[in-house]
Motif scaffolding. Sequence first.
Motif, PDB file in Angstrom:
ATOM      1  N   LYS A  44      57.851  74.254   0.527  1.00 57.65           N
ATOM      2  CA  LYS A  44      57.870  75.410   1.444  1.00 57.65           C
ATOM      3  C   LYS A  44      57.472  74.989   2.858  1.00 57.65           C
ATOM      4  N   ILE A  45      56.433  74.182   2.961  1.00 62.88           N
ATOM      5  CA  ILE A  45      55.939  73.743   4.273  1.00 62.88           C
ATOM      6  C   ILE A  45      56.980  72.857   4.971  1.00 62.88           C
ATOM      7  N   LEU A  46      57.556  71.926   4.224  1.00 62.72           N
ATOM      8  CA  LEU A  46      58.590  71.051   4.798  1.00 62.72           C
ATOM      9  C   LEU A  46      59.791  71.870   5.262  1.00 62.72           C
ATOM     10  N   SER A  47      60.230  72.802   4.422  1.00 62.43           N
ATOM     11  CA  SER A  47      61.403  73.625   4.741  1.00 62.43           C
ATOM     12  C   SER A  47      61.161  74.527   5.945  1.00 62.43           C
ATOM     13  N   LYS A  48      59.939  74.996   6.082  1.00 62.74           N
ATOM     14  CA  LYS A  48      59.599  75.841   7.225  1.00 62.74           C
ATOM     15  C   LYS A  48      59.609  75.026   8.522  1.00 62.74           C
ATOM     16  N   GLN A  49      59.131  73.785   8.453  1.00 56.73           N
ATOM     17  CA  GLN A  49      59.052  72.924   9.639  1.00 56.73           C
ATOM     18  C   GLN A  49      60.426  72.409  10.075  1.00 56.73           C
ATOM     19  N   TRP A  50      61.265  72.013   9.103  1.00 60.36           N
ATOM     20  CA  TRP A  50      62.570  71.426   9.406  1.00 60.36           C
ATOM     21  C   TRP A  50      63.659  72.158   8.634  1.00 60.36           C
ATOM     22  N   SER A  51      64.469  72.896   9.341  1.00 57.96           N
ATOM     23  CA  SER A  51      65.514  73.683   8.686  1.00 57.96           C
ATOM     24  C   SER A  51      66.640  72.807   8.128  1.00 57.96           C
ATOM     25  N   ASP A  52      66.830  71.626   8.695  1.00 58.49           N
ATOM     26  CA  ASP A  52      67.925  70.754   8.249  1.00 58.49           C
ATOM     27  C   ASP A  52      67.487  69.702   7.225  1.00 58.49           C
TER      28      ASP A  52
END
Length: 129
Positions: A22-30
């Motif tokens: 979740k944290i990774l996806s929130k920081q980097w959308s791609d």
Amino acid sequence: MQYLITPSQSTNWQINPPEFIKILSKQWSDIKIEKVSNPDDHYALEWSLKPPQMGVRLDGALHQDGQGISLDGYLEDCAKFAIWFRSQVPTIQELVFYDQGYNHSIELKNDTKDVEIIEVFTEKTMVIV
């Protein structure tokens, strides 16, 4: 080049893989994230990203024990990721950033800057003749 981020001392602290996704996806959308299904694999998660503030693709992996991160990419990009990651970890948890051969290392403190990491890893040894 491969770099690692791990606790600098023995600890019970761990990264929760679903929370980290979740944290990774929130920081980097791609970002492309893959859960590793083989329990014998060294990694629990693997990801790949190419954010605008970084040079090229950066590959990363969360270690199966939930305590370490492996990064494969340019030093500058790995240093930026390390600074971001440090900001996601409780301040009480001590972390160290190092290269695969443990030739260079730096403690990741809350106020560590990416340029400090880069300096440590690019220092030239002065030879006196």
